[in-house]
Design an enzyme around this catalytic site. Structure first.
Site, short mmCIF file in Angstrom:
data_model
loop_
_atom_site.label_atom_id
_atom_site.label_comp_id
_atom_site.label_asym_id
_atom_site.label_seq_id
_atom_site.Cartn_x
_atom_site.Cartn_y
_atom_site.Cartn_z
CB SER A 125 -0.89 -0.01 1.26
OG SER A 125 -1.46 1.27 1.49
CE1 TYR A 149 -3.16 -0.18 5.21
CE2 TYR A 149 -3.65 -2.48 5.71
CZ TYR A 149 -3.45 -1.46 4.79
OH TYR A 149 -3.53 -1.74 3.44
CE LYS A 153 -1.42 -4.25 3.43
NZ LYS A 153 -1.78 -5.55 2.85
P1 NAD Z 1 -11.10 -6.63 1.65
O1 NAD Z 1 -11.26 -6.55 3.12
O2 NAD Z 1 -12.26 -6.46 0.76
O3 NAD Z 1 -10.43 -8.05 1.25
C1 NAD Z 1 -9.55 -8.71 2.12
C2 NAD Z 1 -10.03 -10.16 2.23
O4 NAD Z 1 -9.15 -10.89 3.07
C3 NAD Z 1 -11.44 -10.26 2.83
O5 NAD Z 1 -12.25 -11.06 1.99
C4 NAD Z 1 -11.20 -10.94 4.18
O6 NAD Z 1 -12.29 -11.78 4.55
C5 NAD Z 1 -9.93 -11.74 3.90
N1 NAD Z 1 -9.10 -12.05 5.06
C6 NAD Z 1 -8.62 -11.19 6.00
N2 NAD Z 1 -7.88 -11.85 6.92
C7 NAD Z 1 -7.88 -13.17 6.53
C8 NAD Z 1 -7.30 -14.36 7.07
N3 NAD Z 1 -6.59 -14.34 8.20
N4 NAD Z 1 -7.51 -15.52 6.41
C9 NAD Z 1 -8.25 -15.56 5.27
N5 NAD Z 1 -8.84 -14.48 4.71
C10 NAD Z 1 -8.65 -13.30 5.35
O7 NAD Z 1 -9.94 -5.60 1.26
P2 NAD Z 1 -9.46 -5.08 -0.18
O8 NAD Z 1 -9.84 -3.64 -0.28
O9 NAD Z 1 -9.87 -6.03 -1.23
O10 NAD Z 1 -7.87 -5.13 0.01
C11 NAD Z 1 -7.16 -6.29 -0.37
C12 NAD Z 1 -5.71 -6.07 0.02
O11 NAD Z 1 -5.23 -4.85 -0.58
C13 NAD Z 1 -5.49 -5.89 1.53
O12 NAD Z 1 -4.29 -6.55 1.90
C14 NAD Z 1 -5.32 -4.39 1.71
O13 NAD Z 1 -4.48 -4.09 2.82
C15 NAD Z 1 -4.66 -4.00 0.42
N6 NAD Z 1 -4.91 -2.60 0.05
C16 NAD Z 1 -6.18 -2.15 -0.04
C17 NAD Z 1 -6.41 -0.80 -0.37
C18 NAD Z 1 -7.81 -0.25 -0.45
O14 NAD Z 1 -7.96 0.99 -0.36
N7 NAD Z 1 -8.83 -1.08 -0.62
C19 NAD Z 1 -5.33 0.05 -0.63
C20 NAD Z 1 -4.04 -0.47 -0.52
C21 NAD Z 1 -3.84 -1.81 -0.19
C1 WQD Z 2 -9.29 10.07 0.51
C2 WQD Z 2 -9.46 11.58 0.60
C3 WQD Z 2 -9.70 12.37 2.85
C4 WQD Z 2 -13.59 10.42 3.54
C5 WQD Z 2 -6.84 5.11 2.91
C6 WQD Z 2 -5.83 4.41 3.76
C7 WQD Z 2 -4.78 3.75 2.90
C8 WQD Z 2 -5.44 2.88 1.84
C9 WQD Z 2 -6.46 3.65 1.04
C10 WQD Z 2 -5.32 0.60 2.61
C11 WQD Z 2 -8.68 12.21 1.74
C12 WQD Z 2 -10.97 12.63 2.05
C13 WQD Z 2 -12.41 10.85 2.95
C14 WQD Z 2 -14.57 11.37 3.91
C15 WQD Z 2 -13.16 13.12 3.08
N1 WQD Z 2 -6.05 1.74 2.43
N2 WQD Z 2 -12.21 12.17 2.71
N3 WQD Z 2 -14.32 12.69 3.66
O1 WQD Z 2 -6.96 8.19 3.53
O2 WQD Z 2 -6.11 8.39 1.13
O3 WQD Z 2 -6.19 6.15 2.20
O4 WQD Z 2 -7.41 4.20 1.99
O5 WQD Z 2 -4.19 0.40 2.29
O6 WQD Z 2 -3.95 2.98 3.72
O7 WQD Z 2 -5.17 5.38 4.55
O8 WQD Z 2 -8.32 7.30 1.56
O9 WQD Z 2 -10.68 7.43 0.96
O10 WQD Z 2 -10.04 7.66 3.42
O11 WQD Z 2 -9.54 9.54 1.81
O12 WQD Z 2 -12.95 14.33 2.86
O13 WQD Z 2 -15.66 11.03 4.47
O14 WQD Z 2 -10.84 11.88 0.86
O15 WQD Z 2 -9.39 13.46 3.72
O16 WQD Z 2 -8.22 13.48 1.31
P1 WQD Z 2 -6.86 7.63 2.15
P2 WQD Z 2 -9.73 7.93 1.99
#
Ligand code: NAD
Ligand code: WQD
Length: 341
Positions: A125, A149, A153
């Protein structure tokens, strides 16, 4: 045809990646404990593609169960999505996050080693950059996190690097996602957050569908064009295709390689709100409040390395992201709990 294990494959990004893997003719095995997802996502992926997924309801913390999956299937490579991902929750429940995210990964890497499977694509991430020292962000700039979190990572990236040094047979690609949004064009699968969303797009879409009254914009005094926060939003289908590109190129990437998956473009909160309003056909209500604790003002990627090493670049723009997320949300106002036709 290869057999790909997708951990967390029932989740938001995982289900979109499973769909693209099936469309590309791969065999797909999914392990997911459904802690933050529903098996309905995979049933819909099967319906859209006309193909089947080998789904195992299993927690990656169950090493014996995981070994059985590797015994039952000849896994060629793994995409590791499984993990807890809510920054705020991680601050409240650090031990749960360290135990789950690190424990699951250590079990997975152990099971892969024992099975002789040494190709891994890991969901990292942009959070590993913390408050970035430079914008646009390049992969070799300083890594620092401000929450448990993000720390998980960063630690997992370090574990992968040490493993690849110890055993050069490993091919590990660390994909650092920026802000995934949007949904598959069918409107059948999408992001289905539990409770009130903390991320911008799902919150905005719940305002659009009438589940929430208005958007609170956290700060309009950032050093940006319109004063609101700027992020690198990337369509989840582009993100999924980036994983297929990483799998294809992994054999050419010895050791452990970190790659940004972003568009290289920053978009402000207000710009996103207006794009969503255009899709929905009315101005979505909003108000300004003070900045959210821990927020950063500007974060977007330099996407050059992905193009150079993977031959991949995002192609979908903000309007596509809003149109596709809206189609999913409007057809499934309660996510996968929406009664299916
Ligand atoms: P999500 O929560 O929709 O998917 C994660 C999945 O992992 C879920 O289905 C959950 O049930 C499963 N899971 C969690 N712990 C587990 C375990 N111990 N055993 C088996 N299954 C397990 O999240 P997502 O948005 O699809 O994100 C997927 C990956 O991408 C995550 O690792 C997240 O950290 C990373 N990521 C997400 C974002 C984002 O904004 N969505 C941004 C950057 C990185
Ligand atoms: C985006 C922008 C907020 C909600 C997060 C995690 C990051 C990754 C992606 C896992 C920002 C603004 C948001 C609201 C707002 N997840 N905002 N009102 O914070 O960039 O990243 O999700 O890896 O680790 O930190 O995403 O969607 O929360 O915010 O104004 O109700 O929208 O301030 O500028 P962020 P976000």
């Amino acid at each position: 045809m290869s057999t790909i294990l997708v951990t967390g494959g029932a989740g938001y990004i995982g289900s979109h990646t499973v769909l693209e893997l099936l469309n590309a003719g791969q065999r797909v095995v999914v392990v997911d404990n459904l802690d933050n997802s529903s098996a309905e996502s995979l049933r819909r992926v099967e319906r859209i593609t006309g193909k089947t997924v080998d789904f195992h309801l299993l927690d990656l913390l169950d090493r014996a169960g995981l070994d059985l999956v590797f015994k039952r299937h000849q896994i060629d490579a793994v995409i590791h999505f499984a993990g807890l991902k809510a920054v705020g929750e991680s601050v409240q429940q650090p031990l749960r996050y360290y135990h789950n995210n690190l424990g699951a990964t250590l079990n997975l890497l152990g099971a892969m080693t024992d099975a002789g499977c040494k190709t891994l694509v890991f969901s990292s991430s942009a959070t590993v950059y913390g408050d970035p020292e430079r914008i646009p962000i390049v992969e070799d700039q300083a890594l620092r996190t401000t929450n448990p979190y993000g720390a998980t990572k960063l630690m997992i990236e370090g574990i992968c690097r040490d493993l690849a040094i110890a055993d050069p047979a490993w091919r590990i690609v660390l994909l650092r996602y920026f802000n995934p949004v949007g949904a598959h064009i069918s409107g059948e699968i999408g992001e289905d957050p539990r409770g009130v969303p903390s991320n911008l797009m799902p919150y905005l879409m719940q305002v659009a569908v009438g589940k929430l009254p208005k958007l609170t914009i956290f700060g309009n005094d950032w050093p940006t064009e319109d004063g609101t926060g700027v992020r690198d939003y990337i369509h989840v289908v582009d993100l999924a295709l980036g994983h297929l590109a990483a799998l294809a190129k992994a054999p050419t990437l010895p050791g452990c390689t970190a790659i940004n998956l972003g568009t290289g473009t920053g978009t402000s909160v207000l710009a996103m709100l207006h794009a969503a309003s255009r899709m929905v056909g009315r101005l979505l209500l909003y108000l300004f409040s003070q900045r959210r604790a821990g927020d950063i003002g500007i974060c977007y990627s330099d996407a050059t390395r992905a193009k150079q090493l993977l031959g991949w670049a995002a192609t979908r723009g903000i309007d596509d992201m809003c149109a596709d997320h809206w189609r999913w949300q409007s057809r499934n106002p309660d996510g996968y709990a929406t009664s299916t036709r």
